[in-house]
Design a protein around this motif. Sequence first.
Motif, PDB file in Angstrom:
ATOM      1  N   THR A 132       0.816  -1.205   0.000  1.00  0.00           N
ATOM      2  CA  THR A 132       0.000   0.000   0.000  1.00  0.00           C
ATOM      3  C   THR A 132       0.858   1.267   0.000  1.00  0.00           C
ATOM      4  N   GLU A 133       0.171   2.378  -0.107  1.00  0.00           N
ATOM      5  CA  GLU A 133       0.842   3.682  -0.045  1.00  0.00           C
ATOM      6  C   GLU A 133       1.538   3.857   1.296  1.00  0.00           C
ATOM      7  N   ASN A 134       0.886   3.365   2.357  1.00  0.00           N
ATOM      8  CA  ASN A 134       1.513   3.456   3.689  1.00  0.00           C
ATOM      9  C   ASN A 134       2.804   2.640   3.751  1.00  0.00           C
ATOM     10  N   ASP A 135       2.806   1.433   3.139  1.00  0.00           N
ATOM     11  CA  ASP A 135       4.014   0.606   3.095  1.00  0.00           C
ATOM     12  C   ASP A 135       5.150   1.332   2.379  1.00  0.00           C
ATOM     13  N   VAL A 136       4.808   1.979   1.271  1.00  0.00           N
ATOM     14  CA  VAL A 136       5.811   2.685   0.473  1.00  0.00           C
ATOM     15  C   VAL A 136       6.370   3.877   1.240  1.00  0.00           C
ATOM     16  N   LYS A 137       5.498   4.644   1.852  1.00  0.00           N
ATOM     17  CA  LYS A 137       5.957   5.806   2.634  1.00  0.00           C
ATOM     18  C   LYS A 137       6.879   5.362   3.764  1.00  0.00           C
ATOM     19  N   LEU A 138       6.522   4.252   4.392  1.00  0.00           N
ATOM     20  CA  LEU A 138       7.351   3.726   5.475  1.00  0.00           C
ATOM     21  C   LEU A 138       8.715   3.290   4.940  1.00  0.00           C
ATOM     22  N   ALA A 139       8.727   2.579   3.814  1.00  0.00           N
ATOM     23  CA  ALA A 139       9.985   2.131   3.214  1.00  0.00           C
ATOM     24  C   ALA A 139      10.870   3.314   2.851  1.00  0.00           C
ATOM     25  N   GLN A 140      10.281   4.349   2.288  1.00  0.00           N
ATOM     26  CA  GLN A 140      11.056   5.532   1.902  1.00  0.00           C
ATOM     27  C   GLN A 140      11.655   6.224   3.126  1.00  0.00           C
ATOM     28  N   GLU A 141      10.894   6.230   4.213  1.00  0.00           N
ATOM     29  CA  GLU A 141      11.391   6.854   5.438  1.00  0.00           C
ATOM     30  C   GLU A 141      12.510   6.015   6.056  1.00  0.00           C
ATOM     31  N   ILE A 142      12.351   4.684   6.019  1.00  0.00           N
ATOM     32  CA  ILE A 142      13.408   3.784   6.525  1.00  0.00           C
ATOM     33  C   ILE A 142      14.684   3.991   5.710  1.00  0.00           C
ATOM     34  N   GLN A 143      14.523   4.079   4.399  1.00  0.00           N
ATOM     35  CA  GLN A 143      15.669   4.293   3.510  1.00  0.00           C
ATOM     36  C   GLN A 143      16.357   5.622   3.809  1.00  0.00           C
ATOM     37  N   ARG A 144      15.550   6.657   4.041  1.00  0.00           N
ATOM     38  CA  ARG A 144      16.101   7.976   4.344  1.00  0.00           C
ATOM     39  C   ARG A 144      16.925   7.942   5.624  1.00  0.00           C
ATOM     40  N   MET A 145      16.540   7.069   6.549  1.00  0.00           N
ATOM     41  CA  MET A 145      17.253   6.945   7.812  1.00  0.00           C
ATOM     42  C   MET A 145      18.368   5.899   7.741  1.00  0.00           C
ATOM     43  N   LYS A 146      18.653   5.448   6.484  1.00  0.00           N
ATOM     44  CA  LYS A 146      19.794   4.561   6.203  1.00  0.00           C
ATOM     45  C   LYS A 146      19.714   3.223   6.931  1.00  0.00           C
ATOM     46  N   LYS A 147      18.490   2.667   6.963  1.00  0.00           N
ATOM     47  CA  LYS A 147      18.291   1.313   7.470  1.00  0.00           C
ATOM     48  C   LYS A 147      17.865   0.413   6.314  1.00  0.00           C
ATOM     49  N   LYS A 148      18.097  -0.882   6.464  1.00  0.00           N
ATOM     50  CA  LYS A 148      17.695  -1.849   5.455  1.00  0.00           C
ATOM     51  C   LYS A 148      16.226  -2.240   5.644  1.00  0.00           C
ATOM     52  N   PHE A 149      15.529  -2.492   4.527  1.00  0.00           N
ATOM     53  CA  PHE A 149      14.155  -2.978   4.595  1.00  0.00           C
ATOM     54  C   PHE A 149      13.928  -3.979   3.467  1.00  0.00           C
ATOM     55  N   TYR A 150      12.978  -4.892   3.695  1.00  0.00           N
ATOM     56  CA  TYR A 150      12.658  -5.935   2.727  1.00  0.00           C
ATOM     57  C   TYR A 150      11.144  -6.101   2.685  1.00  0.00           C
ATOM     58  N   PHE A 151      10.621  -6.344   1.477  1.00  0.00           N
ATOM     59  CA  PHE A 151       9.195  -6.590   1.314  1.00  0.00           C
ATOM     60  C   PHE A 151       8.950  -8.096   1.272  1.00  0.00           C
ATOM     61  N   VAL A 152       8.027  -8.565   2.112  1.00  0.00           N
ATOM     62  CA  VAL A 152       7.634  -9.977   2.117  1.00  0.00           C
ATOM     63  C   VAL A 152       6.167 -10.066   1.737  1.00  0.00           C
ATOM     64  N   ARG A 153       5.916 -10.752   0.655  1.00  0.00           N
ATOM     65  CA  ARG A 153       4.523 -10.993   0.222  1.00  0.00           C
ATOM     66  C   ARG A 153       4.096 -12.315   0.849  1.00  0.00           C
ATOM     67  N   SER A 154       3.250 -12.223   1.867  1.00  0.00           N
ATOM     68  CA  SER A 154       2.891 -13.392   2.672  1.00  0.00           C
ATOM     69  C   SER A 154       1.700 -14.153   2.070  1.00  0.00           C
ATOM     70  N   LYS A 155       1.365 -15.249   2.692  1.00  0.00           N
ATOM     71  CA  LYS A 155       0.196 -16.071   2.345  1.00  0.00           C
ATOM     72  C   LYS A 155       0.219 -16.526   0.889  1.00  0.00           C
ATOM     73  N   ILE A 156       1.405 -16.756   0.360  1.00  0.00           N
ATOM     74  CA  ILE A 156       1.512 -17.183  -1.033  1.00  0.00           C
ATOM     75  C   ILE A 156       0.881 -18.552  -1.239  1.00  0.00           C
ATOM     76  N   ASP A 157       0.840 -19.372  -0.184  1.00  0.00           N
ATOM     77  CA  ASP A 157       0.207 -20.683  -0.300  1.00  0.00           C
ATOM     78  C   ASP A 157      -1.282 -20.554  -0.604  1.00  0.00           C
ATOM     79  N   SER A 158      -1.950 -19.558   0.016  1.00  0.00           N
ATOM     80  CA  SER A 158      -3.382 -19.333  -0.252  1.00  0.00           C
ATOM     81  C   SER A 158      -3.605 -18.888  -1.689  1.00  0.00           C
ATOM     82  N   ASP A 159      -2.738 -18.022  -2.195  1.00  0.00           N
ATOM     83  CA  ASP A 159      -2.856 -17.562  -3.583  1.00  0.00           C
ATOM     84  C   ASP A 159      -2.720 -18.730  -4.552  1.00  0.00           C
ATOM     85  N   LEU A 160      -1.755 -19.582  -4.303  1.00  0.00           N
ATOM     86  CA  LEU A 160      -1.536 -20.717  -5.195  1.00  0.00           C
ATOM     87  C   LEU A 160      -2.708 -21.693  -5.133  1.00  0.00           C
TER      88      LEU A 160
END
Length: 395
Positions: A132-160
Amino acid sequence: MDTPHDREMNEEIKEALQNNNQALAIEKIQERLDKENNTPLKIAITGESGSGKSTFVNAFRGIDNSAEGAAPTGATETTSVVTPYPHPKYPNVTLWDLPGVGTTKFPADQYLKHVGFEKFDFFIIISATRFTENDVKLAQEIQRMKKKFYFVRSKIDSDLYNERRSKREFSETRTKERIKDNCIQGLQEQGIQSPQVFLVSSFELRLHDFTLFTETLERELPEHKRNALLFAMPNISQEIINKKKKAFQANIKWHAIASAAAAGVPVPGLSVAVDAALLAGVVTKYAVGFGLDIPSLENLAVSTGVSLSDLTAVLTSPLAAIEITADLMLSVLSQCASTIFLLAAEEGSRFIPILGIPAAMILSFTTTYRMLNLILNKLADDAQRVFEKALDTTK
């Protein structure tokens, strides 16, 4: 690779041994090992309500959602405050379940200050759908503060599962590629450059991208934090078991030097008693790290549906699935002919003038070094057998 502090400690150990200060040498060796074992690793887990944060926290820690100490799960947002969940076996590794940024009154920049961003080593942003937009804003802020971040797309078993039911021609590979591409494209459209997205099922960590995810974390973490992550990882692949074995192996020389230092004390029988206690402590860490202690095997039996008796049936080491004590180690030592010879030679050498104590130290080092390598190899082999047994039943 040793840090400057490690190299300084190595020199202190060397100097203590050269000065025949065995007590100080043992103390410094223990200090060096404790430093590595207690290196803190703090992982922040965040995402929108219902994204599966708490289930991921529990899976990473190797415990069931219903277990005592598990992060509470549910369809609604269950995390309202920043909550630490220490790893049950490695409390120096803590996963922090954060409230979803969209569930708080704080914008992304204030949210990070609210949760105390500076204490975390890296952030994992979890979503069960599109980020979401909130996830992106958070990632950009984490990046600005020079920390590492990773996106995990969960519940992939349900999608499959849903995709498999709805389509006549189903390809798991193509479906996962499409989901990942959609996530990456959506993040790029919102301003994230080269986002790292991993597809994960918290109920089947050995599948999909979780192994790739841990390899990425391992590669990007500072070197002194990597073993903390490695030992906290569940044994979801043979590669992880092999990496744990290699990490344990790197410290065998230090345990052997501590054994040699104890042998330098001119008291008959003391070295054998110290060795038995030392070996019991080290081997216990091996068993826990490989998931061969009783609580770990019981948890594996519950999570895989393989009975505990079936899991223990593949074990070959007498030091697996048992409480390891100094008396047990003495019993194991007494059953190895080459070890009996080395121990007898060590004790006998003490009565040789001048050269006796140095000879005893060399023999003690050799005995401990050989025994730990032998035991480590057998336990690592047992860990592989247990992994394969569980895998056969969960395919």
